[in-house]
Design a protein around this motif. Structure first.
Motif, PDB file in Angstrom:
ATOM      1  N   ASP A  12      10.818  13.141  10.480  1.00 21.84           N
ATOM      2  CA  ASP A  12       9.863  14.242  10.527  1.00 21.84           C
ATOM      3  C   ASP A  12       8.737  14.068   9.511  1.00 21.84           C
ATOM      4  OD1 ASP A  12      11.367  15.386  12.527  1.00 21.84           O
ATOM      5  OD2 ASP A  12      12.366  16.833  11.200  1.00 21.84           O
ATOM      6  N   ALA A  13       9.041  13.397   8.406  1.00 17.40           N
ATOM      7  CA  ALA A  13       8.020  13.185   7.372  1.00 17.40           C
ATOM      8  C   ALA A  13       6.882  12.295   7.853  1.00 17.40           C
ATOM      9  CB  ALA A  13       8.672  12.574   6.124  1.00 17.40           C
ATOM     10  N   LEU A  14       7.095  11.600   8.968  1.00 18.84           N
ATOM     11  CA  LEU A  14       6.064  10.706   9.503  1.00 18.84           C
ATOM     12  C   LEU A  14       5.189  11.374  10.561  1.00 18.84           C
ATOM     13  CD1 LEU A  14       8.169   7.425   9.914  1.00 18.84           C
ATOM     14  CD2 LEU A  14       6.949   8.278   7.891  1.00 18.84           C
ATOM     15  N   ASN A  15       5.471  12.627  10.891  1.00 18.63           N
ATOM     16  CA  ASN A  15       4.727  13.300  11.957  1.00 18.63           C
ATOM     17  C   ASN A  15       3.221  13.302  11.713  1.00 18.63           C
ATOM     18  OD1 ASN A  15       6.888  13.935  13.641  1.00 18.63           O
ATOM     19  ND2 ASN A  15       7.295  15.900  12.632  1.00 18.63           N
ATOM     20  N   GLY A  16       2.832  13.409  10.449  1.00 17.28           N
ATOM     21  CA  GLY A  16       1.409  13.459  10.130  1.00 17.28           C
ATOM     22  C   GLY A  16       0.652  12.198  10.499  1.00 17.28           C
ATOM     23  N   LEU A  17       1.362  11.086  10.665  1.00 21.38           N
ATOM     24  CA  LEU A  17       0.702   9.813  10.950  1.00 21.38           C
ATOM     25  C   LEU A  17       0.162   9.729  12.373  1.00 21.38           C
ATOM     26  CD1 LEU A  17       3.099   7.332   9.110  1.00 21.38           C
ATOM     27  CD2 LEU A  17       0.971   8.370   8.276  1.00 21.38           C
ATOM     28  N   VAL A  18       0.527  10.680  13.217  1.00 20.84           N
ATOM     29  CA  VAL A  18       0.020  10.672  14.596  1.00 20.84           C
ATOM     30  C   VAL A  18      -0.868  11.884  14.872  1.00 20.84           C
ATOM     31  CG1 VAL A  18       1.884   9.260  15.508  1.00 20.84           C
ATOM     32  CG2 VAL A  18       2.177  11.729  15.432  1.00 20.84           C
ATOM     33  N   THR A  19      -1.438  12.452  13.818  1.00 21.41           N
ATOM     34  CA  THR A  19      -2.339  13.594  13.969  1.00 21.41           C
ATOM     35  C   THR A  19      -3.792  13.127  13.979  1.00 21.41           C
ATOM     36  OG1 THR A  19      -2.424  13.927  11.575  1.00 21.41           O
ATOM     37  CG2 THR A  19      -0.730  15.145  12.795  1.00 21.41           C
ATOM     38  N   LEU A  20      -4.679  14.008  14.425  1.00 21.80           N
ATOM     39  CA  LEU A  20      -6.091  13.662  14.527  1.00 21.80           C
ATOM     40  C   LEU A  20      -6.688  13.250  13.187  1.00 21.80           C
ATOM     41  CD1 LEU A  20      -8.709  13.484  16.146  1.00 21.80           C
ATOM     42  CD2 LEU A  20      -9.042  15.937  15.761  1.00 21.80           C
ATOM     43  N   TRP A  70      12.763   3.494   7.104  1.00 18.39           N
ATOM     44  CA  TRP A  70      13.449   2.233   7.404  1.00 18.39           C
ATOM     45  C   TRP A  70      14.841   2.219   6.780  1.00 18.39           C
ATOM     46  CZ3 TRP A  70       9.056  -1.674   5.755  1.00 18.39           C
ATOM     47  CH2 TRP A  70       7.991  -1.580   6.665  1.00 18.39           C
ATOM     48  N   ALA A  71      14.923   2.704   5.556  1.00 17.29           N
ATOM     49  CA  ALA A  71      16.193   2.648   4.815  1.00 17.29           C
ATOM     50  C   ALA A  71      17.169   3.718   5.258  1.00 17.29           C
ATOM     51  CB  ALA A  71      15.918   2.783   3.312  1.00 17.29           C
ATOM     52  N   ASP A  72      16.664   4.855   5.741  1.00 19.39           N
ATOM     53  CA  ASP A  72      17.533   5.980   6.094  1.00 19.39           C
ATOM     54  C   ASP A  72      16.917   6.699   7.286  1.00 19.39           C
ATOM     55  OD1 ASP A  72      19.053   8.269   6.330  1.00 19.39           O
ATOM     56  OD2 ASP A  72      18.713   8.978   4.273  1.00 19.39           O
ATOM     57  N   ARG A  73      17.543   6.581   8.446  1.00 18.29           N
ATOM     58  CA  ARG A  73      16.992   7.147   9.678  1.00 18.29           C
ATOM     59  C   ARG A  73      17.327   8.623   9.846  1.00 18.29           C
ATOM     60  NH1 ARG A  73      14.799   3.508  13.297  1.00 18.29           N
ATOM     61  NH2 ARG A  73      14.274   1.601  12.156  1.00 18.29           N
ATOM     62  N   ALA A  74      17.504   9.328   8.766  1.00 16.06           N
ATOM     63  CA  ALA A  74      17.760  10.767   8.840  1.00 16.06           C
ATOM     64  C   ALA A  74      16.571  11.470   9.488  1.00 16.06           C
ATOM     65  CB  ALA A  74      18.017  11.337   7.447  1.00 16.06           C
ATOM     66  N   GLN A  75      16.849  12.585  10.178  1.00 17.60           N
ATOM     67  CA  GLN A  75      15.796  13.306  10.888  1.00 17.60           C
ATOM     68  C   GLN A  75      14.694  13.760   9.941  1.00 17.60           C
ATOM     69  OE1 GLN A  75      15.650  13.637  14.293  1.00 17.60           O
ATOM     70  NE2 GLN A  75      13.584  14.460  13.960  1.00 17.60           N
ATOM     71  N   LYS A  76      15.060  14.161   8.727  1.00 18.15           N
ATOM     72  CA  LYS A  76      14.047  14.640   7.783  1.00 18.15           C
ATOM     73  C   LYS A  76      13.069  13.520   7.421  1.00 18.15           C
ATOM     74  CE  LYS A  76      16.935  13.995   3.613  1.00 18.15           C
ATOM     75  NZ  LYS A  76      16.118  12.949   2.981  1.00 18.15           N
ATOM     76  N   SER A  86       0.830  -1.199   0.000  1.00 13.05           N
ATOM     77  CA  SER A  86       0.000   0.000   0.000  1.00 13.05           C
ATOM     78  C   SER A  86       0.870   1.257   0.000  1.00 13.05           C
ATOM     79  CB  SER A  86      -0.898   0.006   1.243  1.00 13.05           C
ATOM     80  OG  SER A  86      -1.463   1.281   1.456  1.00 13.05           O
ATOM     81  N   PRO A  87       0.438   2.322  -0.699  1.00 13.80           N
ATOM     82  CA  PRO A  87       1.180   3.600  -0.666  1.00 13.80           C
ATOM     83  C   PRO A  87       1.345   4.158   0.743  1.00 13.80           C
ATOM     84  CG  PRO A  87      -0.455   3.627  -2.425  1.00 13.80           C
ATOM     85  CD  PRO A  87      -0.705   2.370  -1.639  1.00 13.80           C
ATOM     86  N   PHE A  88       0.495   3.759   1.671  1.00 15.32           N
ATOM     87  CA  PHE A  88       0.615   4.208   3.058  1.00 15.32           C
ATOM     88  C   PHE A  88       2.023   3.974   3.589  1.00 15.32           C
ATOM     89  CE2 PHE A  88       0.580   3.211   7.600  1.00 15.32           C
ATOM     90  CZ  PHE A  88      -0.101   4.277   8.145  1.00 15.32           C
ATOM     91  N   TRP A  89       2.641   2.873   3.147  1.00 19.66           N
ATOM     92  CA  TRP A  89       3.935   2.479   3.694  1.00 19.66           C
ATOM     93  C   TRP A  89       5.121   3.176   3.026  1.00 19.66           C
ATOM     94  CZ3 TRP A  89       4.155  -0.103   8.093  1.00 19.66           C
ATOM     95  CH2 TRP A  89       2.995  -0.796   8.507  1.00 19.66           C
ATOM     96  N   ASP A  90       4.910   3.886   1.929  1.00 17.26           N
ATOM     97  CA  ASP A  90       6.040   4.441   1.171  1.00 17.26           C
ATOM     98  C   ASP A  90       6.933   5.349   2.018  1.00 17.26           C
ATOM     99  OD1 ASP A  90       5.202   2.979  -0.976  1.00 17.26           O
ATOM    100  OD2 ASP A  90       4.312   4.681  -2.066  1.00 17.26           O
ATOM    101  N   PRO A  91       6.409   6.365   2.716  1.00 22.20           N
ATOM    102  CA  PRO A  91       7.307   7.215   3.513  1.00 22.20           C
ATOM    103  C   PRO A  91       7.910   6.463   4.700  1.00 22.20           C
ATOM    104  CG  PRO A  91       5.014   7.821   3.904  1.00 22.20           C
ATOM    105  CD  PRO A  91       5.020   6.855   2.762  1.00 22.20           C
TER     106      PRO A  91
END
Length: 328
Positions: free
Chosen positions: A195-203, A186-192, A176-181
């Motif tokens: 940070d791109a995953l922050n939206g996954l814990v929003t209302l 997983w491949a690169d634990r850079a802060q950016k 699923s595209p959900f997993w793309d970011p």
């Protein structure tokens, strides 16, 4: 005259009391009917300390009944099973823990506690040992699947059955595209990338997980996303969730071991899958049949949290499966 008055009073008293006498059996009948109905199961809300962490769990059902271990998904807790538990606790001992960082369990700072699937499985394993559970069926959903399957690898002889609801063990279920970011992280634990995953814990995303793909959104209580989001918004909890999302990739190398467990032990399996789930789509359900050809599979017109939408369908299926397939 005195006799006439006496007769009239006697008649009045008799007429006043006869209807009550005739009606007297009704309360007895109602009481008998009430006694015949089974009492609703009592649910206890317990805590245990595991490795210094308070772990909350819900428990119901007979102490000597076959055990059903309910393992929740993201971003919720044992709260997701609140409606199912009373429907199974008539004859099964039902236990539903909250992992550390979720629900009512402790949520140590992510710098002080390892929020990994390996560690969460260890915590559940130690809780199970504290409770003296020697054999159990597991209901696994979302995060609960790799946690439960890791537990099965530790103690395969303890698993009397599996109920799988939108829980993955095959690479087909991660397309699923959900997993793309998340895969980028997983491949690169850079802060950016974190940070791109922050939206996954929003209302918005929490509400989306409860409402998307549901046939009748009117069945879905808004309490779900209000409850979950309040816990996600606790100070420090976002980092806990991002650690877990980042570690989900550690489960993929275990997929062959999970599948070998299925082939070698052939546990009875019931698959009840919401086909409209954009996180764990239907493509992840069917590969189970490669390793467990006798698994029972039901693809439901529902979404990620199918229990909120199809409890009336799922609960009888689950109870029937347990009645037919599961022993102590």
């Amino acid at each position: 005259m005195t006799r006439l008055l006496t007769s009239m009073v006697f008649a009045a008293v008799t007429l006043a009391t006869v209807p009550h006498a005739l009606a007297a059996p009704a309360p007895v009948l109602a009481s008998t009917a009430a006694i015949a109905r089974p009492a609703p199961p009592v649910i206890h809300y317990q805590t245990a300390t595991v490795d210094g962490v308070k772990v909350f769990y819900r428990e119901a059902g007979p102490a000597d009944g076959p055990v059903l271990l309910l393992l929740h998904g993201f971003p919720t807790s044992s709260h997701m099973f609140r409606n199912l538990i009373p429907l199974l606790a008539d004859k099964y001992r039902v236990i539903a823990p909250d992992y550390p960082g979720y629900g009512q369990s402790d949520a140590p700072d992510h710098t002080q506690f390892s929020y990994t699937f390996a560690n969460q499985a260890d915590i559940v394993d130690k809780l199970v040992s504290q409770l003296g559970l020697k054999r159990y069926t597991m209901y696994v959903m979302d995060y609960g699947a790799p946690i439960g399957y890791r537990l099965a690898l530790k103690h395969p002889e303890r698993v009397s059955g599996l109920i799988v609801q939108n829980g993955n063990a095959y690479t087909e279920g991660l397309q699923s595209p959900f997993w793309d970011p998340i895969k980028v992280y997983w491949a690169d634990r850079a802060q950016k990338n974190r940070d791109a995953l922050n939206g996954l814990v929003t209302l918005d995303i929490t509400k989306f997980q409860y409402t998307d793909g549901m046939g009748d959104v009117g069945r879905i209580s808004p309490d779900n996303w209000v409850h979950d989001q309040a816990l996600l918004d606790r100070p420090g909890n976002r980092d806990i969730q991002l650690d877990m999302l980042g570690d989900y990739g550690s489960n993929v190398p275990f997929y062959p071991a999970f599948q070998k467990f299925f082939r070698d032990y052939q546990p009875p399996m019931l698959i009840v899958w919401g086909k409209n789930d954009k996180i764990f789509p239907e493509a992840g359900a069917h590969p189970y049949l490669r390793d467990l050809p006798k698994a029972e599979i039901h693809i439901l017109d529902s979404g990620h949290f199918a229990l909120e939408d199809r409890l009336d369908v799922m609960a009888p299926m689950i109870h029937d499966f347990l009645d037919r397939k599961v022993t102590k």
